[in-house]
Design a protein around this motif. Structure first.
Motif, PDB file in Angstrom:
ATOM      1  N   UNK A  49     -34.257  11.782 -20.521  1.00  0.00           N
ATOM      2  CA  UNK A  49     -33.070  11.634 -21.357  1.00  0.00           C
ATOM      3  C   UNK A  49     -33.326  12.150 -22.774  1.00  0.00           C
ATOM      4  N   UNK A  50     -34.597  12.375 -23.104  1.00  0.00           N
ATOM      5  CA  UNK A  50     -34.959  12.772 -24.470  1.00  0.00           C
ATOM      6  C   UNK A  50     -35.913  13.967 -24.427  1.00  0.00           C
ATOM      7  N   UNK A  51     -35.825  14.780 -25.463  1.00  0.00           N
ATOM      8  CA  UNK A  51     -36.854  15.793 -25.693  1.00  0.00           C
ATOM      9  C   UNK A  51     -37.599  15.333 -26.943  1.00  0.00           C
ATOM     10  N   UNK A  52     -38.873  15.046 -26.762  1.00  0.00           N
ATOM     11  CA  UNK A  52     -39.713  14.443 -27.792  1.00  0.00           C
ATOM     12  C   UNK A  52     -40.547  15.484 -28.506  1.00  0.00           C
ATOM     13  N   UNK A  53     -40.659  15.328 -29.823  1.00  0.00           N
ATOM     14  CA  UNK A  53     -41.637  16.110 -30.578  1.00  0.00           C
ATOM     15  C   UNK A  53     -42.965  15.358 -30.475  1.00  0.00           C
ATOM     16  N   UNK A  54     -43.964  15.964 -29.909  1.00  0.00           N
ATOM     17  CA  UNK A  54     -45.269  15.335 -29.732  1.00  0.00           C
ATOM     18  C   UNK A  54     -45.825  14.924 -31.097  1.00  0.00           C
ATOM     19  N   UNK A  55     -45.876  15.869 -32.017  1.00  0.00           N
ATOM     20  CA  UNK A  55     -46.170  15.542 -33.419  1.00  0.00           C
ATOM     21  C   UNK A  55     -44.807  15.476 -34.097  1.00  0.00           C
ATOM     22  N   UNK A  56     -44.422  14.308 -34.605  1.00  0.00           N
ATOM     23  CA  UNK A  56     -43.077  14.137 -35.174  1.00  0.00           C
ATOM     24  C   UNK A  56     -42.764  15.144 -36.274  1.00  0.00           C
ATOM     25  N   UNK A  57     -41.498  15.513 -36.371  1.00  0.00           N
ATOM     26  CA  UNK A  57     -41.119  16.517 -37.372  1.00  0.00           C
ATOM     27  C   UNK A  57     -41.308  16.002 -38.793  1.00  0.00           C
ATOM     28  N   UNK A  58     -41.268  14.701 -39.015  1.00  0.00           N
ATOM     29  CA  UNK A  58     -41.495  14.187 -40.375  1.00  0.00           C
ATOM     30  C   UNK A  58     -42.966  14.319 -40.765  1.00  0.00           C
ATOM     31  N   UNK A  59     -43.838  14.501 -39.767  1.00  0.00           N
ATOM     32  CA  UNK A  59     -45.265  14.686 -40.027  1.00  0.00           C
ATOM     33  C   UNK A  59     -45.591  16.176 -40.156  1.00  0.00           C
ATOM     34  N   UNK A  60     -45.027  16.970 -39.252  1.00  0.00           N
ATOM     35  CA  UNK A  60     -45.268  18.431 -39.259  1.00  0.00           C
ATOM     36  C   UNK A  60     -43.952  19.176 -39.055  1.00  0.00           C
ATOM     37  N   UNK A  61     -43.192  19.302 -40.116  1.00  0.00           N
ATOM     38  CA  UNK A  61     -41.909  20.004 -40.083  1.00  0.00           C
ATOM     39  C   UNK A  61     -42.065  21.415 -39.528  1.00  0.00           C
ATOM     40  N   UNK A  62     -43.182  22.050 -39.828  1.00  0.00           N
ATOM     41  CA  UNK A  62     -43.407  23.432 -39.399  1.00  0.00           C
ATOM     42  C   UNK A  62     -43.503  23.578 -37.878  1.00  0.00           C
ATOM     43  N   UNK A  63     -43.722  22.482 -37.158  1.00  0.00           N
ATOM     44  CA  UNK A  63     -43.838  22.542 -35.691  1.00  0.00           C
ATOM     45  C   UNK A  63     -42.526  22.202 -34.983  1.00  0.00           C
ATOM     46  N   UNK A  64     -41.454  22.050 -35.741  1.00  0.00           N
ATOM     47  CA  UNK A  64     -40.205  21.539 -35.165  1.00  0.00           C
ATOM     48  C   UNK A  64     -39.609  22.442 -34.084  1.00  0.00           C
TER      49      UNK A  64
END
Length: 98
Positions: free
Chosen positions: A56-71
């Motif tokens: 039901x969700x697509x998760x950012x493994x490293x959260x975007x608030x931690x690594x915006x560049x990986x979003x």
């Protein structure tokens, strides 16, 4: 409808504005769809537990608030069911603060 209202409330009062805008963007929607296709619409954590559960969700493994560049990196995303996503969110809060 209740679910949608809950998300709207979260977006308005809790999620930071940059993240809220990002999650409404076309690049995110395209990446999200790409990840759902790649993972066959299944929760990746449930699969590791040998269970078949729709994601039901697509998760950012490293959260975007931690690594915006990986979003927008496909390799920083995975599909999860709601239950696993909630657990992951709690782990992130413990790990990164928040």
């Amino acid at each position: 409808e209740q679910e949608r209202a809950r998300h709207r409330h979260y977006d308005t009062y809790q999620r930071d504005k940059r993240a809220a805008a990002f999650y409404k963007s076309v690049p995110w929607r395209l990446l999200r769809e790409q990840r759902l296709i790649k993972d066959h619409g299944l929760c990746q954590m449930c699969l590791k537990e040998q269970k078949i559960t729709p994601a039901t969700e697509v998760d950012h493994i490293v959260p975007i608030r931690v690594r915006w560049d990986l979003r927008l990196r496909l390799d920083n995303t995975r599909t999860l069911c709601h239950s696993h996503h909630m657990r992951k969110t709690q782990e992130d809060k413990r790990k990164y603060g928040g």
